[in-house]
Scaffold this motif. Structure first.
Motif, PDB file in Angstrom:
ATOM      1  N   SER A 162       6.324   7.114  -8.168  1.00  0.00           N
ATOM      2  CA  SER A 162       5.161   6.414  -7.609  1.00  0.00           C
ATOM      3  C   SER A 162       4.021   7.368  -7.292  1.00  0.00           C
ATOM      4  N   ASN A 163       4.338   8.535  -6.735  1.00  0.00           N
ATOM      5  CA  ASN A 163       3.286   9.512  -6.418  1.00  0.00           C
ATOM      6  C   ASN A 163       2.614  10.026  -7.677  1.00  0.00           C
ATOM      7  N   ILE A 164       3.395  10.200  -8.736  1.00  0.00           N
ATOM      8  CA  ILE A 164       2.816  10.640 -10.012  1.00  0.00           C
ATOM      9  C   ILE A 164       1.849   9.590 -10.532  1.00  0.00           C
ATOM     10  N   GLY A 165       2.268   8.316 -10.482  1.00  0.00           N
ATOM     11  CA  GLY A 165       1.391   7.246 -10.945  1.00  0.00           C
ATOM     12  C   GLY A 165       0.106   7.176 -10.153  1.00  0.00           C
ATOM     13  N   LYS A 166       0.199   7.294  -8.836  1.00  0.00           N
ATOM     14  CA  LYS A 166      -0.992   7.249  -7.980  1.00  0.00           C
ATOM     15  C   LYS A 166      -1.938   8.400  -8.300  1.00  0.00           C
ATOM     16  N   LEU A 167      -1.364   9.582  -8.487  1.00  0.00           N
ATOM     17  CA  LEU A 167      -2.193  10.750  -8.780  1.00  0.00           C
ATOM     18  C   LEU A 167      -2.849  10.642 -10.151  1.00  0.00           C
ATOM     19  N   MET A 168      -2.159  10.048 -11.125  1.00  0.00           N
ATOM     20  CA  MET A 168      -2.745   9.850 -12.453  1.00  0.00           C
ATOM     21  C   MET A 168      -3.914   8.868 -12.388  1.00  0.00           C
ATOM     22  N   ALA A 213      -4.777   3.934 -17.034  1.00  0.00           N
ATOM     23  CA  ALA A 213      -3.831   3.003 -17.639  1.00  0.00           C
ATOM     24  C   ALA A 213      -2.404   3.541 -17.597  1.00  0.00           C
ATOM     25  N   LEU A 214      -2.226   4.793 -17.954  1.00  0.00           N
ATOM     26  CA  LEU A 214      -0.890   5.388 -17.933  1.00  0.00           C
ATOM     27  C   LEU A 214      -0.356   5.475 -16.512  1.00  0.00           C
ATOM     28  N   GLY A 215      -1.237   5.766 -15.548  1.00  0.00           N
ATOM     29  CA  GLY A 215      -0.807   5.813 -14.156  1.00  0.00           C
ATOM     30  C   GLY A 215      -0.314   4.463 -13.669  1.00  0.00           C
ATOM     31  N   LEU A 216      -1.026   3.393 -14.059  1.00  0.00           N
ATOM     32  CA  LEU A 216      -0.602   2.048 -13.671  1.00  0.00           C
ATOM     33  C   LEU A 216       0.734   1.677 -14.320  1.00  0.00           C
ATOM     34  N   ILE A 217       0.929   2.133 -15.549  1.00  0.00           N
ATOM     35  CA  ILE A 217       2.206   1.882 -16.220  1.00  0.00           C
ATOM     36  C   ILE A 217       3.341   2.591 -15.496  1.00  0.00           C
ATOM     37  N   VAL A 218       3.102   3.842 -15.110  1.00  0.00           N
ATOM     38  CA  VAL A 218       4.116   4.593 -14.358  1.00  0.00           C
ATOM     39  C   VAL A 218       4.431   3.892 -13.044  1.00  0.00           C
ATOM     40  N   LEU A 219       3.393   3.413 -12.358  1.00  0.00           N
ATOM     41  CA  LEU A 219       3.612   2.696 -11.100  1.00  0.00           C
ATOM     42  C   LEU A 219       4.426   1.422 -11.314  1.00  0.00           C
ATOM     43  N   MET A 241      -5.789  12.265  -2.619  1.00  0.00           N
ATOM     44  CA  MET A 241      -4.978  11.049  -2.656  1.00  0.00           C
ATOM     45  C   MET A 241      -4.662  10.557  -1.242  1.00  0.00           C
ATOM     46  N   ILE A 242      -4.367  11.496  -0.337  1.00  0.00           N
ATOM     47  CA  ILE A 242      -3.999  11.128   1.026  1.00  0.00           C
ATOM     48  C   ILE A 242      -5.157  10.432   1.740  1.00  0.00           C
ATOM     49  N   LEU A 243      -6.410  10.728   1.327  1.00  0.00           N
ATOM     50  CA  LEU A 243      -7.561  10.050   1.912  1.00  0.00           C
ATOM     51  C   LEU A 243      -7.480   8.543   1.692  1.00  0.00           C
ATOM     52  N   ILE A 244      -6.883   8.147   0.561  1.00  0.00           N
ATOM     53  CA  ILE A 244      -6.838   6.739   0.185  1.00  0.00           C
ATOM     54  C   ILE A 244      -5.469   6.131   0.494  1.00  0.00           C
ATOM     55  N   ILE A 245      -4.430   6.838   0.106  1.00  0.00           N
ATOM     56  CA  ILE A 245      -3.063   6.339   0.266  1.00  0.00           C
ATOM     57  C   ILE A 245      -2.210   7.444   0.860  1.00  0.00           C
ATOM     58  N   SER A 246      -1.471   7.153   1.908  1.00  0.00           N
ATOM     59  CA  SER A 246      -0.516   8.118   2.458  1.00  0.00           C
ATOM     60  C   SER A 246       0.821   7.413   2.638  1.00  0.00           C
ATOM     61  N   ASN A 247       1.897   8.162   2.393  1.00  0.00           N
ATOM     62  CA  ASN A 247       3.239   7.620   2.563  1.00  0.00           C
ATOM     63  C   ASN A 247       4.130   8.704   3.138  1.00  0.00           C
ATOM     64  N   ARG A 248       5.429   8.459   3.184  1.00  0.00           N
ATOM     65  CA  ARG A 248       6.317   9.422   3.836  1.00  0.00           C
ATOM     66  C   ARG A 248       6.481  10.719   3.046  1.00  0.00           C
ATOM     67  N   ASP A 249       6.051  10.717   1.781  1.00  0.00           N
ATOM     68  CA  ASP A 249       6.099  11.943   0.986  1.00  0.00           C
ATOM     69  C   ASP A 249       4.837  12.787   1.132  1.00  0.00           C
ATOM     70  N   SER A 250       3.810  12.252   1.791  1.00  0.00           N
ATOM     71  CA  SER A 250       2.496  12.899   1.820  1.00  0.00           C
ATOM     72  C   SER A 250       2.557  14.315   2.378  1.00  0.00           C
ATOM     73  N   MET A 251       3.273  14.503   3.484  1.00  0.00           N
ATOM     74  CA  MET A 251       3.324  15.817   4.120  1.00  0.00           C
ATOM     75  C   MET A 251       3.986  16.845   3.216  1.00  0.00           C
ATOM     76  N   ASN A 252       5.065  16.445   2.514  1.00  0.00           N
ATOM     77  CA  ASN A 252       5.753  17.370   1.607  1.00  0.00           C
ATOM     78  C   ASN A 252       4.854  17.760   0.440  1.00  0.00           C
ATOM     79  N   LEU A 253       4.142  16.786  -0.109  1.00  0.00           N
ATOM     80  CA  LEU A 253       3.226  17.073  -1.210  1.00  0.00           C
ATOM     81  C   LEU A 253       2.055  17.924  -0.727  1.00  0.00           C
ATOM     82  N   TYR A 254       1.570  17.649   0.462  1.00  0.00           N
ATOM     83  CA  TYR A 254       0.462  18.397   1.073  1.00  0.00           C
ATOM     84  C   TYR A 254       0.848  19.871   1.220  1.00  0.00           C
ATOM     85  N   ASP A 255       2.059  20.134   1.701  1.00  0.00           N
ATOM     86  CA  ASP A 255       2.539  21.509   1.839  1.00  0.00           C
ATOM     87  C   ASP A 255       2.718  22.168   0.480  1.00  0.00           C
TER      88      ASP A 255
END
Length: 493
Positions: free
Chosen positions: A7-13, A49-55, A149-163
């Motif tokens: 999901s994070n990959i799709g959002k970032l794409m 389009a590819l990001g939406l497909i991944v999501l 991405m965190i400005l728009i969407i944040s989830n429980r993985d955000s801190m790990n990705l941020y680090d």
């Protein structure tokens, strides 16, 4: 079939695709650039389009790994993937619109997103929309894809990705509020810098480009001679201030913005940066004045600006480094490798790590010559307060230092083998690519060998993502492929 942890990959794409639409704004100011719109619409739409497909084919909440190693591996893999994907998508406009070769387009894209600033295109003959694209990549690369991405969407993985992306400080209680604070300060600085450049005599686009690339410590420019083309002391002063702002830790920068100047100047990195800058500027300026024959005033002007651009790993220049004495070039190599503040847009080993290593060295000498009662514990100060230099921190710092030096030496030797340039030039050029500095002695060009450009691109990604993330990311990918093969073998049985 539905994939896990994508999901994070799709959002970032999707985010990356949206960012690729932004250069089309130039068409509003220069309608003749409309003929290049397809070069952005195609890769941007494809990424969305590819990001939406991944999501769509992702199950984000199933079987989340809880142990530290699994979380680190997954976060590193996501960050590594999006930076590689961003490099590919960012290269598409150059290949489609400017008809560059794939490798040359990829080099320009990697240099842009990683805020390195080395370039192989003719900026004098490049259409405006592509100039904006180059600078906008650096501006976004300085912030990082995850932070945006965190400005728009944040989830429980955000801190790990941020680090994992190299942001060590959580300025405010919420990770999203931290990202918003950084984004606000970053954009306020952009507006102020652009206005300051225009007051100094630059056009709107010239001011905007240099503000974006100075603040992100990227160094792309639309001038053949970089900042030196303006022949303006006010422009150079504004650029120096902007580079120092970009190389300052975001948390410390927020203290300055809040008016807490005394607390900000008490931080170890700010003091160490200013003290180091005074020393290296004095050494380089004296060498340029005496050995280089430039005189005191011109020697100081070139020395000070070049030391700032090297320490902040920006890459702007006002002179030709090929005419410099070897000693001055050697100092710049060391300064570039050390880099700027931890958690800033600057690259390099980082000032905090350099300070810790120096303190450990001094402490070791003190232990040998003084009674143990007179050897006090070591501390360093950040925007959040006082921190003890404990054995775990020392171990991590030394490990990073060893990896950094090994990669640097291997990269420099590799460039010698592929470019045929002398070792001194390759040491400087790879230090520039690896530390995100972006200054060149002429080895990087459109006529450089493919091997040289590939080595530099690898150095850029390793330097921007601080080595460990890249190794862990590739390791996680390898483990995933092994597990996939095992599952496939079991299904066949």
């Amino acid at each position: 079939m539905r994939f896990r942890y994508g999901s994070n990959i799709g959002k970032l794409m999707v985010l990356l695709g949206c960012l690729m639409y932004v250069p089309l704004v130039v068409i509003l100011f220069q309608p003749d650039q409309l003929r290049y719109a397809y070069a952005y619409l195609i890769p941007a739409s494809a990424s969305v389009a590819l990001g939406l497909i991944v999501l769509y084919f992702t199950t984000p909440d199933e079987d989340k790994p809880q142990n530290y190693r699994a979380v680190l591996a997954r976060s590193s893999w996501v960050v590594l993937f999006i930076w590689i994907w961003g490099s590919l998508v960012g290269a598409a406009p150059f290949a489609l619109g400017l008809h560059m070769t794939f490798l040359h387009a990829l080099f320009e894209s990697v240099s842009g997103w990683t805020t390195v600033g080395l370039s192989i295109i003719d900026v004098g003959a490049t259409p405006q929309i592509f100039m904006f694209h180059r600078c906008f990549m650096q501006y976004c690369g300085g912030l990082g894809f995850v932070l945006i991405m965190i400005l728009i969407i944040s989830n429980r993985d955000s801190m790990n990705l941020y680090d994992a992306e190299g942001h060590p400080d959580k300025i405010l209680p919420s990770i999203r509020r931290t990202a918003q604070a950084i984004f606000l300060v970053y954009n306020i600085c952009l507006v102020v810098a652009t206005v300051a450049y225009m007051l100094a005599g630059l056009s709107f686009f010239d001011g905007l480009y240099h503000a974006m690339c100075g603040l992100s410590t990227g160094g792309f420019t639309n001038k053949l001679g970089s900042v030196g083309d303006f022949q303006s002391v006010p422009v150079e002063v504004i650029t120096v201030v902007l580079m120092l702002v970009g190389a300052t830790n975001f948390a410390t920068l927020l203290l300055f913005v809040q008016g807490k100047w005394r607390r900000a100047f008490k931080t170890t990195e700010v003091r160490f940066m200013l003290g180091s800058l005074v020393v290296v500027t004095a050494v380089v300026s004296a060498d340029l004045a005496i050995e280089g024959g430039l005189g005191l005033v011109e020697g100081f002007r070139q020395g000070f600006f070049s030391c700032v651009t090297a320490m902040t790993t920006t890459g702007f220049s006002i002179c030709d480094f090929t005419t410099w004495p070897p000693a001055a070039v050697g100092v710049l190599i060391v300064v570039m490798l050390v880099g700027g503040g931890f958690g800033s847009t600057a690259g390099g080993l980082k000032l905090r790590r350099a300070y810790i290593m120096l303190r450990v060295m001094v402490q070791d000498v003190r232990r040998r010559v003084l009674p143990s009662s007179r050897v006090a514990p070591m501390y360093f100060t950040t925007a959040q307060g006082r921190n003890k230099i404990d054995p775990a921190l020392v171990s991590n710092t030394m490990s990073m230092f060893v990896m950094y030096i090994l990669v640097y030496l291997i990269g420099a030797i590799g460039m010698c083998m592929t470019s045929g340039a002398p070792l001194e030039g390759c040491l400087f050029e790879f230090a520039s690519a690896f530390s995100s500095a972006g200054v060149s002695v002429g080895i990087t060009s459109a006529s450089a060998s493919n091997g040289t450009l590939i080595i530099e691109m690898i150095g850029m990604l390793l330097g921007r993502l601080e080595i460990v993330v890249v190794f862990v990311g590739f390791g996680a990918t390898w483990e995933y492929l092994k597990q996939w093969r095992r599952q496939r073998s079991r299904r066949r049985l």
